[in-house]
Enzyme design. Structure first.
Site, PDB file in Angstrom:
ATOM      1  N   PRO A  17       0.830  -1.207   0.000  1.00 27.49           N
ATOM      2  CA  PRO A  17       0.000   0.000   0.000  1.00 27.49           C
ATOM      3  C   PRO A  17       0.861   1.251   0.000  1.00 27.49           C
ATOM      4  O   PRO A  17       1.834   1.339   0.754  1.00 27.49           O
ATOM      5  CB  PRO A  17      -0.785  -0.114   1.316  1.00 27.49           C
ATOM      6  N   GLN A  72      -6.614  -2.115   3.043  1.00 32.18           N
ATOM      7  CA  GLN A  72      -5.862  -1.936   4.288  1.00 32.18           C
ATOM      8  C   GLN A  72      -6.609  -0.988   5.211  1.00 32.18           C
ATOM      9  O   GLN A  72      -6.921   0.145   4.841  1.00 32.18           O
ATOM     10  CB  GLN A  72      -4.460  -1.382   4.029  1.00 32.18           C
ATOM     11  N   CYS A 102       2.437   2.225  10.113  1.00 33.30           N
ATOM     12  CA  CYS A 102       2.481   3.647   9.776  1.00 33.30           C
ATOM     13  C   CYS A 102       3.089   4.450  10.918  1.00 33.30           C
ATOM     14  O   CYS A 102       2.599   4.396  12.045  1.00 33.30           O
ATOM     15  CB  CYS A 102       1.078   4.153   9.463  1.00 33.30           C
ATOM     16  N   LYS A 141       0.259  -5.751   8.486  1.00 33.06           N
ATOM     17  CA  LYS A 141       1.503  -5.208   7.928  1.00 33.06           C
ATOM     18  C   LYS A 141       2.190  -4.394   9.011  1.00 33.06           C
ATOM     19  O   LYS A 141       1.599  -3.466   9.566  1.00 33.06           O
ATOM     20  CB  LYS A 141       1.214  -4.337   6.705  1.00 33.06           C
ATOM     21  N   GLY A 203      10.509  -4.006   1.523  1.00 32.20           N
ATOM     22  CA  GLY A 203      11.435  -2.897   1.719  1.00 32.20           C
ATOM     23  C   GLY A 203      12.551  -2.884   0.707  1.00 32.20           C
ATOM     24  O   GLY A 203      13.364  -3.807   0.638  1.00 32.20           O
ATOM     25  N   ASP A 204      12.556  -1.826  -0.125  1.00 32.91           N
ATOM     26  CA  ASP A 204      13.650  -1.559  -1.056  1.00 32.91           C
ATOM     27  C   ASP A 204      13.839  -2.602  -2.151  1.00 32.91           C
ATOM     28  O   ASP A 204      14.928  -2.683  -2.723  1.00 32.91           O
ATOM     29  CB  ASP A 204      14.972  -1.394  -0.296  1.00 32.91           C
ATOM     30  N   GLY A 226       6.684  -1.828  -3.134  1.00 38.41           N
ATOM     31  CA  GLY A 226       6.001  -0.537  -3.172  1.00 38.41           C
ATOM     32  C   GLY A 226       6.639   0.369  -4.198  1.00 38.41           C
ATOM     33  O   GLY A 226       6.294   0.367  -5.385  1.00 38.41           O
ATOM     34  N   ARG A 227       7.647   1.140  -3.730  1.00 39.14           N
ATOM     35  CA  ARG A 227       8.229   2.159  -4.611  1.00 39.14           C
ATOM     36  C   ARG A 227       8.862   1.568  -5.861  1.00 39.14           C
ATOM     37  O   ARG A 227       8.920   2.226  -6.901  1.00 39.14           O
ATOM     38  CB  ARG A 227       9.231   3.007  -3.820  1.00 39.14           C
TER      39      ARG A 227
HETATM   40  C1  FMN Z   1       4.226   7.509  -0.264  1.00 35.19           C
HETATM   41  C2  FMN Z   1       4.127   6.285   0.578  1.00 35.19           C
HETATM   42  C3  FMN Z   1       2.902   5.921   1.078  1.00 35.19           C
HETATM   43  C4  FMN Z   1       2.782   4.776   1.898  1.00 35.19           C
HETATM   44  N1  FMN Z   1       1.544   4.414   2.338  1.00 35.19           N
HETATM   45  C5  FMN Z   1       1.410   3.276   3.089  1.00 35.19           C
HETATM   46  C6  FMN Z   1       0.128   2.852   3.542  1.00 35.19           C
HETATM   47  O1  FMN Z   1      -0.907   3.447   3.229  1.00 35.19           O
HETATM   48  N2  FMN Z   1       0.073   1.728   4.313  1.00 35.19           N
HETATM   49  C7  FMN Z   1       1.201   1.006   4.664  1.00 35.19           C
HETATM   50  O2  FMN Z   1       1.104  -0.016   5.355  1.00 35.19           O
HETATM   51  N3  FMN Z   1       2.413   1.377   4.218  1.00 35.19           N
HETATM   52  C8  FMN Z   1       2.538   2.489   3.433  1.00 35.19           C
HETATM   53  N4  FMN Z   1       3.777   2.842   2.974  1.00 35.19           N
HETATM   54  C9  FMN Z   1       4.931   1.943   3.215  1.00 35.19           C
HETATM   55  C10 FMN Z   1       5.067   0.976   2.041  1.00 35.19           C
HETATM   56  O3  FMN Z   1       3.941   0.130   1.922  1.00 35.19           O
HETATM   57  C11 FMN Z   1       6.317   0.104   2.176  1.00 35.19           C
HETATM   58  O4  FMN Z   1       6.230  -0.629   3.375  1.00 35.19           O
HETATM   59  C12 FMN Z   1       7.609   0.930   2.189  1.00 35.19           C
HETATM   60  O5  FMN Z   1       7.588   1.949   1.208  1.00 35.19           O
HETATM   61  C13 FMN Z   1       8.829   0.030   1.939  1.00 35.19           C
HETATM   62  O6  FMN Z   1       8.665  -0.716   0.755  1.00 35.19           O
HETATM   63  P1  FMN Z   1       9.259  -0.242  -0.676  1.00 35.19           P
HETATM   64  O7  FMN Z   1      10.710   0.068  -0.476  1.00 35.19           O
HETATM   65  O8  FMN Z   1       9.019  -1.423  -1.577  1.00 35.19           O
HETATM   66  O9  FMN Z   1       8.491   0.990  -1.080  1.00 35.19           O
HETATM   67  C14 FMN Z   1       3.917   3.986   2.185  1.00 35.19           C
HETATM   68  C15 FMN Z   1       5.163   4.361   1.666  1.00 35.19           C
HETATM   69  C16 FMN Z   1       5.272   5.490   0.871  1.00 35.19           C
HETATM   70  C17 FMN Z   1       6.621   5.839   0.316  1.00 35.19           C
END
Ligand code: FMN
Length: 366
Positions: A17, A72, A102, A141, A203-204, A226-227
């Protein structure tokens, strides 16, 4: 095949998310490219859902192609979390994820998000109320813990397994870390070792090799991205191919990137209307352009784009401008090609230079 409780999934890769981004247009665009089965909405406030708040309803907007879908929820009032789960189940949602990661003050202050990781018994009781009320799987999560002195995730995961949670998604950072520092694979491994239910690492992960390394190093049953999906909406299909065959597919061509950018833009307008859709797309388009090579002209103009016609004009001007960087075959000359992506935890030296930026959004820190 991946079993999330009773739910059979076709992939062990998940879309994390991302508040402000993981809306219907983004999910549909990624689904169409393949490799992803269960996708998740942005976090939604359980109380707002029960109050039939318009914004909360927009966050769970979906359609028949957007399946299977997890919503979520965040909140700290057990009855509200339970009733919101029942409501979502009645709408046909496939599973419910609980936000326990969060770090944002607004969410933690009311006992939601990361604050849930600090009170295991209370959290387990709240989750039990949700699990007992619905037939669909409930997942959680979380992060590794509040800070390095309080790495509660293995204990919390165990407590949640005890009350019937179907799987745990674990972001390998603490609440204190926010989005900085390196993801702690050892920390994820400890959660995997603590429970029998599937643990999904997060993560990452920005490359197929990163996903594979996270799985082999931690023993996690799947990976949530995510990103990495911003940079590369093809990451799910490429990763799934790599995990099955060991073969790395080439990066998509520039033309393919433009095709998908356009599709995504069209869907933003369909779902949010031309005005809001364009405004929201201003922060999405620069993620696509990170892989275009030189894109100054595009980036400068897209952030003020306010109509479909303007979008097309920006794109066609950019295509002409970009020709100066192409060779005789129409390919980007080598010096202008973007560097290959590397998952931060694979090569810390590269990570220090190219930590994944945190996009602007409705949340200040993640
Ligand atoms: C802009 C943004 C919004 C996010 N919103 C949520 C969210 O709504 N719920 C949640 O559990 N994590 C949220 N996250 C965390 C991501 O789901 C994820 O755990 C985190 O970015 C690490 O994963 P990644 O490196 O693949 O992005 C958010 C992260 C970012 C950068």
């Amino acid at each position: 095949m991946f079993a999330l409780g009773q739910l059979q999934l076709k992939s062990n890769l998940f879309l994390s998310p991302l508040a402000g981004y993981t809306n219907l247009p983004f999910r549909l665009t990624i689904r169409e490219l393949g490799g992803l089965d269960l996708a998740t909405t942005d976090l939604v406030n359980a109380r707002s859902l029960l109050e039939k708040n318009h914004k909360a309803f927009k966050l769970i907007e979906t359609n028949a192609q957007d399946r299977p879908l997890a919503v979520q929820l965040f909140g700290s009032v057990p009855e509200e979390m339970r009733d919101a789960s029942l409501f979502l189940e009645s709408l046909g949602v496939s599973s419910i994820d609980i936000n326990m990661g969060c770090p944002v003050r607004k969410v933690c202050r009311v006992g939601g998000g990361s604050a849930m990781m600090t009170e295991l018994d209370k959290t387990a009781a709240l989750v039990k109320g949700m699990v007992d009320a619905v037939k669909i799987p409930v997942t959680a999560k979380m992060r590794l813990g509040w800070d390095d002195d309080n790495l509660t995730a293995p204990d919390l995961a165990r407590a949640l397994e005890g009350v019937g949670v179907a799987a745990v998604f674990i972001h390998g950072r603490t609440r204190e870390q926010g989005s900085s520092g390196t993801v702690n694979l050892e920390g994820i491994r400890k959660v995997v070792e603590a429970v029998k239910i599937p643990v999904i690492g997060n993560g990452d992960v920005t490359t197929p090799q990163g996903a594979k390394l996270m799985i082999t190093h931690t023993g996690c049953a799947g990976v949530s991205i995510g990103r990495g999906a911003f940079y590369n909406p093809w990451i799910f299909t490429h990763t799934s191919h790599y995990l099955e065959s060991g073969e790395l597919l080439p990066e998509p061509s520039f033309e393919e990137r433009i095709r998908v950018l356009r599709l995504h833009f069209d869907r933003m307008i369909q779902v949010f209307g031309e005005d809001l859709g364009c405004r929201m797309f201003r922060k999405i388009a620069p993620w696509y352009s990170k892989r275009f090579g030189p894109a100054n002209l595009f980036n400068k103009r897209i952030v003020t784009c306010s109509s479909r016609a303007e979008f097309e004009e920006i794109l066609s001007d950019y295509l002409v401008w970009r020709r100066q960087f192409l060779d005789e075959n129409g390919e980007l000359r080598e010096t202008y090609r973007p560097l290959p992506l590397v998952s931060a935890f694979m090569e810390p030296a590269v990570a220090a230079r190219t930590a994944i930026p945190v996009p602007k959004g409705p949340v200040e820190v993640w």
